[in-house]
Design a protein around this motif. Structure first.
Motif, PDB file in Angstrom:
ATOM      1  N   TYR A   1      31.771  89.696  11.355  1.00  0.00           N
ATOM      2  CA  TYR A   1      30.534  89.737  10.578  1.00  0.00           C
ATOM      3  C   TYR A   1      30.332  88.423   9.841  1.00  0.00           C
ATOM      4  O   TYR A   1      31.233  87.609   9.715  1.00  0.00           O
ATOM      5  CB  TYR A   1      30.553  90.894   9.582  1.00  0.00           C
ATOM      6  CG  TYR A   1      31.687  90.810   8.594  1.00  0.00           C
ATOM      7  CD1 TYR A   1      31.530  90.173   7.373  1.00  0.00           C
ATOM      8  CD2 TYR A   1      32.940  91.355   8.885  1.00  0.00           C
ATOM      9  CE1 TYR A   1      32.561  90.074   6.476  1.00  0.00           C
ATOM     10  CE2 TYR A   1      33.986  91.259   7.988  1.00  0.00           C
ATOM     11  CZ  TYR A   1      33.786  90.626   6.794  1.00  0.00           C
ATOM     12  OH  TYR A   1      34.818  90.522   5.907  1.00  0.00           O
ATOM     13  N   SER A   2      29.121  88.228   9.399  1.00  0.00           N
ATOM     14  CA  SER A   2      28.796  87.140   8.494  1.00  0.00           C
ATOM     15  C   SER A   2      27.932  87.729   7.394  1.00  0.00           C
ATOM     16  O   SER A   2      27.320  88.778   7.564  1.00  0.00           O
ATOM     17  CB  SER A   2      28.055  86.014   9.221  1.00  0.00           C
ATOM     18  OG  SER A   2      26.845  86.476   9.748  1.00  0.00           O
ATOM     19  N   TRP A   3      27.906  87.064   6.273  1.00  0.00           N
ATOM     20  CA  TRP A   3      27.046  87.467   5.171  1.00  0.00           C
ATOM     21  C   TRP A   3      25.749  86.711   5.328  1.00  0.00           C
ATOM     22  O   TRP A   3      25.631  85.836   6.153  1.00  0.00           O
ATOM     23  CB  TRP A   3      27.714  87.150   3.836  1.00  0.00           C
ATOM     24  CG  TRP A   3      29.045  87.800   3.704  1.00  0.00           C
ATOM     25  CD1 TRP A   3      30.263  87.211   3.822  1.00  0.00           C
ATOM     26  CD2 TRP A   3      29.305  89.178   3.459  1.00  0.00           C
ATOM     27  NE1 TRP A   3      31.263  88.122   3.661  1.00  0.00           N
ATOM     28  CE2 TRP A   3      30.702  89.352   3.436  1.00  0.00           C
ATOM     29  CE3 TRP A   3      28.502  90.298   3.273  1.00  0.00           C
ATOM     30  CZ2 TRP A   3      31.306  90.576   3.217  1.00  0.00           C
ATOM     31  CZ3 TRP A   3      29.113  91.518   3.052  1.00  0.00           C
ATOM     32  CH2 TRP A   3      30.490  91.653   3.022  1.00  0.00           C
ATOM     33  N   MET A   4      24.793  86.995   4.516  1.00  0.00           N
ATOM     34  CA  MET A   4      23.508  86.328   4.658  1.00  0.00           C
ATOM     35  C   MET A   4      23.121  85.494   3.434  1.00  0.00           C
ATOM     36  O   MET A   4      21.957  85.281   3.177  1.00  0.00           O
ATOM     37  CB  MET A   4      22.409  87.350   4.962  1.00  0.00           C
ATOM     38  CG  MET A   4      22.626  88.102   6.267  1.00  0.00           C
ATOM     39  SD  MET A   4      22.910  87.049   7.699  1.00  0.00           S
ATOM     40  CE  MET A   4      21.295  86.358   7.919  1.00  0.00           C
ATOM     41  N   CYS A   5      24.076  84.990   2.703  1.00  0.00           N
ATOM     42  CA  CYS A   5      23.719  84.201   1.523  1.00  0.00           C
ATOM     43  C   CYS A   5      23.090  82.867   1.936  1.00  0.00           C
ATOM     44  O   CYS A   5      22.150  82.409   1.336  1.00  0.00           O
ATOM     45  CB  CYS A   5      24.924  83.988   0.619  1.00  0.00           C
ATOM     46  SG  CYS A   5      26.194  82.847   1.219  1.00  0.00           S
TER      47      CYS A   5
ATOM     48  N   PHE B   1      30.235  82.061  15.246  1.00  0.00           N
ATOM     49  CA  PHE B   1      31.440  82.260  14.447  1.00  0.00           C
ATOM     50  C   PHE B   1      31.119  83.163  13.277  1.00  0.00           C
ATOM     51  O   PHE B   1      30.042  83.117  12.710  1.00  0.00           O
ATOM     52  CB  PHE B   1      32.056  80.931  13.982  1.00  0.00           C
ATOM     53  CG  PHE B   1      31.116  79.980  13.314  1.00  0.00           C
ATOM     54  CD1 PHE B   1      30.893  80.040  11.952  1.00  0.00           C
ATOM     55  CD2 PHE B   1      30.460  79.003  14.048  1.00  0.00           C
ATOM     56  CE1 PHE B   1      30.037  79.145  11.332  1.00  0.00           C
ATOM     57  CE2 PHE B   1      29.612  78.097  13.445  1.00  0.00           C
ATOM     58  CZ  PHE B   1      29.394  78.173  12.085  1.00  0.00           C
ATOM     59  N   PHE B   2      32.077  84.009  13.000  1.00  0.00           N
ATOM     60  CA  PHE B   2      31.973  84.937  11.896  1.00  0.00           C
ATOM     61  C   PHE B   2      33.007  84.566  10.844  1.00  0.00           C
ATOM     62  O   PHE B   2      33.709  83.559  10.962  1.00  0.00           O
ATOM     63  CB  PHE B   2      32.199  86.380  12.388  1.00  0.00           C
ATOM     64  CG  PHE B   2      31.183  86.844  13.395  1.00  0.00           C
ATOM     65  CD1 PHE B   2      29.841  86.943  13.069  1.00  0.00           C
ATOM     66  CD2 PHE B   2      31.568  87.190  14.683  1.00  0.00           C
ATOM     67  CE1 PHE B   2      28.897  87.385  13.980  1.00  0.00           C
ATOM     68  CE2 PHE B   2      30.638  87.632  15.607  1.00  0.00           C
ATOM     69  CZ  PHE B   2      29.303  87.732  15.262  1.00  0.00           C
TER      70      PHE B   2
ATOM     71  N   CYS C   1      29.475  82.281   3.708  1.00  0.00           N
ATOM     72  CA  CYS C   1      29.033  83.475   4.432  1.00  0.00           C
ATOM     73  C   CYS C   1      29.179  83.360   5.948  1.00  0.00           C
ATOM     74  O   CYS C   1      28.848  84.295   6.675  1.00  0.00           O
ATOM     75  CB  CYS C   1      27.591  83.803   4.084  1.00  0.00           C
ATOM     76  SG  CYS C   1      26.378  82.593   4.660  1.00  0.00           S
ATOM     77  N   ALA C   2      29.638  82.209   6.441  1.00  0.00           N
ATOM     78  CA  ALA C   2      29.789  81.970   7.881  1.00  0.00           C
ATOM     79  C   ALA C   2      28.447  82.021   8.602  1.00  0.00           C
ATOM     80  O   ALA C   2      28.355  82.459   9.739  1.00  0.00           O
ATOM     81  CB  ALA C   2      30.783  82.940   8.508  1.00  0.00           C
ATOM     82  N   THR C   3      27.403  81.554   7.946  1.00  0.00           N
ATOM     83  CA  THR C   3      26.086  81.486   8.550  1.00  0.00           C
ATOM     84  C   THR C   3      25.758  80.012   8.776  1.00  0.00           C
ATOM     85  O   THR C   3      26.199  79.149   8.013  1.00  0.00           O
ATOM     86  CB  THR C   3      25.035  82.144   7.633  1.00  0.00           C
ATOM     87  OG1 THR C   3      25.449  83.482   7.374  1.00  0.00           O
ATOM     88  CG2 THR C   3      23.673  82.179   8.288  1.00  0.00           C
ATOM     89  N   SER C   4      24.988  79.738   9.818  1.00  0.00           N
ATOM     90  CA  SER C   4      24.664  78.354  10.133  1.00  0.00           C
ATOM     91  C   SER C   4      23.233  78.238  10.632  1.00  0.00           C
ATOM     92  O   SER C   4      22.600  79.222  11.000  1.00  0.00           O
ATOM     93  CB  SER C   4      25.635  77.824  11.195  1.00  0.00           C
ATOM     94  OG  SER C   4      25.552  78.617  12.367  1.00  0.00           O
TER      95      SER C   4
END
Length: 147
Positions: free
Chosen positions: A75-79, A119-120, A105-108
């Motif tokens: 999972y990733s967060w959405m911050c 990637f999570f 949050c592992a978001t890109s």
């Protein structure tokens, strides 16, 4: 598997890869894009670190983006509070691709057409380690998150 894409164009065309760190971008660059016509639109006075990856770290980044896979249950967060930007330059010093990352949050976000293995949070520490090994020192520690 569905989350794997092997479009390695930025690595095939890049003459150098740069990593930049900065305080949470949305506090000081709220409008518009970050790259236009191969040029960086961000105010460099906000940059804390700016390093060029050597061959060994370029290989590690390549492995992270195209070889390693995240757990499909990850999972990733959405911050999405980005503090790191990876830039791919051609031989004329024009930016041909970018990848902006929030390590929290592992978001890109990436330039159009740049595809890589999703990637999570299960792998985000590996990317932070690559940045640290390159000489990046800023990771948002003690940053005031209020606007």
């Amino acid at each position: 598997m569905w989350w794997i894409n092997r479009n390695k164009t930025p690595f095939l065309k890049a003459s150098k890869i740069e990593v930049i760190s900065y305080p949470m971008r949305f506090k000081w660059h709220e409008k518009g894009g970050i790259i236009e016509k191969g040029e960086l639109l961000l105010d460099s006075s906000h940059f804390i670190d700016r390093v060029i990856l050597n061959a060994e770290l370029t290989e590690k980044l390549y492995h992270f983006l195209f070889v390693e896979e995240s757990d499909p249950e990850g999972y990733s967060w959405m911050c999405f509070l980005p503090r790191h930007l990876i830039l791919f330059y051609d031989t004329k010093e024009k930016i041909i691709a970018f990848l902006e990352v929030c390590l929290s949050c592992a978001t890109s976000a990436e330039s159009e057409g740049f595809k890589y293995n999703i990637f999570f949070t299960d792998r985000i520490d590996k990317l932070a380690d690559i940045f640290k090994e390159a000489g990046i020192t800023y990771f948002g520690e003690n940053e005031d998150l209020r606007q």
